[in-house]
Write a protein that holds these residues in place. Structure first.
Motif, PDB file in Angstrom:
ATOM      1  N   CYS A   1       0.845  -1.210   0.000  1.00  0.00           N
ATOM      2  CA  CYS A   1       0.000   0.000   0.000  1.00  0.00           C
ATOM      3  C   CYS A   1       0.874   1.251   0.000  1.00  0.00           C
ATOM      4  O   CYS A   1       0.567   2.226  -0.699  1.00  0.00           O
ATOM      5  N   ALA A   2       1.965   1.225   0.761  1.00  0.00           N
ATOM      6  CA  ALA A   2       2.888   2.362   0.764  1.00  0.00           C
ATOM      7  C   ALA A   2       3.521   2.547  -0.610  1.00  0.00           C
ATOM      8  O   ALA A   2       3.712   3.682  -1.076  1.00  0.00           O
ATOM      9  N   VAL A   3       3.857   1.450  -1.271  1.00  0.00           N
ATOM     10  CA  VAL A   3       4.423   1.545  -2.624  1.00  0.00           C
ATOM     11  C   VAL A   3       3.409   2.191  -3.567  1.00  0.00           C
ATOM     12  O   VAL A   3       3.751   3.069  -4.369  1.00  0.00           O
ATOM     13  N   ARG A   4       2.155   1.742  -3.489  1.00  0.00           N
ATOM     14  CA  ARG A   4       1.116   2.317  -4.365  1.00  0.00           C
ATOM     15  C   ARG A   4       0.957   3.814  -4.116  1.00  0.00           C
ATOM     16  O   ARG A   4       0.775   4.596  -5.050  1.00  0.00           O
ATOM     17  N   ARG A   5       0.993   4.212  -2.865  1.00  0.00           N
ATOM     18  CA  ARG A   5       0.874   5.645  -2.544  1.00  0.00           C
ATOM     19  C   ARG A   5       2.017   6.429  -3.180  1.00  0.00           C
ATOM     20  O   ARG A   5       1.801   7.503  -3.744  1.00  0.00           O
ATOM     21  N   ALA A   6       3.225   5.899  -3.065  1.00  0.00           N
ATOM     22  CA  ALA A   6       4.383   6.587  -3.640  1.00  0.00           C
ATOM     23  C   ALA A   6       4.275   6.667  -5.158  1.00  0.00           C
ATOM     24  O   ALA A   6       4.649   7.677  -5.778  1.00  0.00           O
ATOM     25  N   VAL A   7       3.750   5.613  -5.791  1.00  0.00           N
ATOM     26  CA  VAL A   7       3.558   5.618  -7.240  1.00  0.00           C
ATOM     27  C   VAL A   7       2.470   6.599  -7.632  1.00  0.00           C
ATOM     28  O   VAL A   7       2.610   7.372  -8.597  1.00  0.00           O
ATOM     29  N   ASP A   8       1.370   6.620  -6.859  1.00  0.00           N
ATOM     30  CA  ASP A   8       0.232   7.490  -7.190  1.00  0.00           C
ATOM     31  C   ASP A   8       0.609   8.971  -7.160  1.00  0.00           C
ATOM     32  O   ASP A   8       0.089   9.765  -7.944  1.00  0.00           O
ATOM     33  N   VAL A   9       1.499   9.351  -6.235  1.00  0.00           N
ATOM     34  CA  VAL A   9       1.880  10.765  -6.142  1.00  0.00           C
ATOM     35  C   VAL A   9       3.104  11.097  -6.973  1.00  0.00           C
ATOM     36  O   VAL A   9       3.591  12.230  -6.956  1.00  0.00           O
TER      37      VAL A   9
END
Length: 362
Positions: free
Chosen positions: A12-20
């Motif tokens: 989930c943290a990886v996805r957040r970093a990718v999303d921003v």
């Protein structure tokens, strides 16, 4: 949190970093989490940053720092550190501490502004010497006709009563009507010399505080310790962060505004587990002890300083309470709102014991 759940949290943290846009990678299907190696720290460790470094085109320690920032915002994560070539060492939040936190917030919301109060006769009443613990006795305060002494005595009566004591105030002379009207003070008896009870004799006010109005005047007289000289200046009226009274009242007003805004968004406070400022939680836990000590040591200034600390701890937290943009209200938002409302209750209750108004709008 199980290793499988933590693996999902890391992704989930990886996805957040990718999303921003902080990382340009394909989110992997799995993140390996293991117990830390000798010399490591925390409950679990993951090499996800080393795994993503090459496709991200960034050094592994840099990727680890990016992921650390996003992990710290997720439920169940207490702390994250970067070690070695880019390992993420993760400490999980203590489940017992989570339960204690939820109970704390729920207890404050139930008690409201009376959080930390003791029922009359149920605890911290005192004897004629001002000691706390002589249940059922009366604490008699006496003071000379000096404005700061009378205001301090009035605040002490409020504090002692909040701790279960029965309190009376005797002044050497009748209190001027202007003091009663502007400062909201009153005494139970006056006239004649008396050596009975606890003498209240702080350093006198250097000037007439009445032009400041009730709230600012009382704050100016109560904030310094009894042996310190109070400042009777218009600084106490300034509506900016340099004024501690403004920060305390502003912090309370902001918590009330958040409750109104949340209602407009269709949700309300609900105590729950969320990422919280530790210093704020510590201050809320300590509030009953602060009230007890302030009453026992006849030191309303310690309560005033405590309220400033609570305000300074809660203000940076408040921007995270409400959903942002198109984000929907989640359990975390309800839990953050509950914590904000709990802090607001402590601020309002503390100000009331000092005889100062806590407005909902400022």
């Amino acid at each position: 949190m199980t290793p499988v759940e933590l693996s999902r949290t890391v992704l989930c943290a990886v996805r957040r970093a990718v999303d921003v846009g902080e990382l340009r990678v394909t989110v992997p299907e799995r993140a390996v989490v293991t117990r830390p190696r000798p010399g490591g720290c925390g409950d679990y460790a993951t090499n996800i940053a080393l795994q993503l470094a090459r496709p991200a085109g960034q050094p592994a320690p840099r990727v680890a720092q990016v992921l650390k920032a996003h992990l710290l915002g997720l439920d169940g994560i207490d702390d994250v550190s970067v070690t070695g070539p880019g390992f993420l060492n993760i400490s999980l939040r203590d489940a017992d501490a989570d339960v204690a936190f939820v109970r704390l917030v729920d207890g404050i919301l139930r008690a409201g502004v009376e959080y930390g109060f003791v029922p009359e006769g149920g605890g911290a009443s005192g004897g004629s010497d001002g000691s706390v613990g002589a249940v059922g006795a009366v604490v008699q305060l006496r003071c000379f006709l000096e404005v700061r002494a009378v205001v301090v005595a009035d605040a002490l009566r409020r504090l002692l009563r909040s701790q279960g004591a029965s309190v009376g105030i005797r002044c050497e002379s009748p209190v001027p009507a202007a003091w009663e009207q502007v400062l909201g003070v009153r005494v139970d008896s006056s006239g004649g010399a008396s050596s009975d009870g606890v003498e209240i004799r702080p350093v006198p006010a250097p000037a007439d505080p009445l032009p400041l109005g009730r709230d600012a005047a009382r704050w100016a007289l109560l904030l310094p310790a009894a042996h310190d000289h109070p400042r009777i200046t218009e600084d106490h009226l300034v509506q900016r962060e340099s004024n501690p009274l403004f920060r305390v009242r502003y912090a309370h007003a902001r918590t009330r505004a958040l409750s109104r805004n949340a209602a407009d968004l269709g949700f309300s406070a609900e105590p729950g587990i969320t990422e919280v400022p530790r210093d704020l939680v510590t201050l809320l836990v300590d509030h009953p002890r602060v009230l007890a000590r302030a009453a026992a040591h006849r030191a309303p200034d310690s309560l005033a300083r405590h309220l400033v600390s609570v305000a300074d701890a809660v203000l940076p937290f408040l921007p995270s309470v409400l959903p942002r943009g198109e984000e929907k209200p989640l359990a975390a938002h309800r839990a953050r709102l509950a914590l904000a409302e709990a802090a607001g209750a402590v601020l309002a209750g503390g100000l009331s014991l000092l005889g100062i108004d806590a407005p909902d709008h400022l």
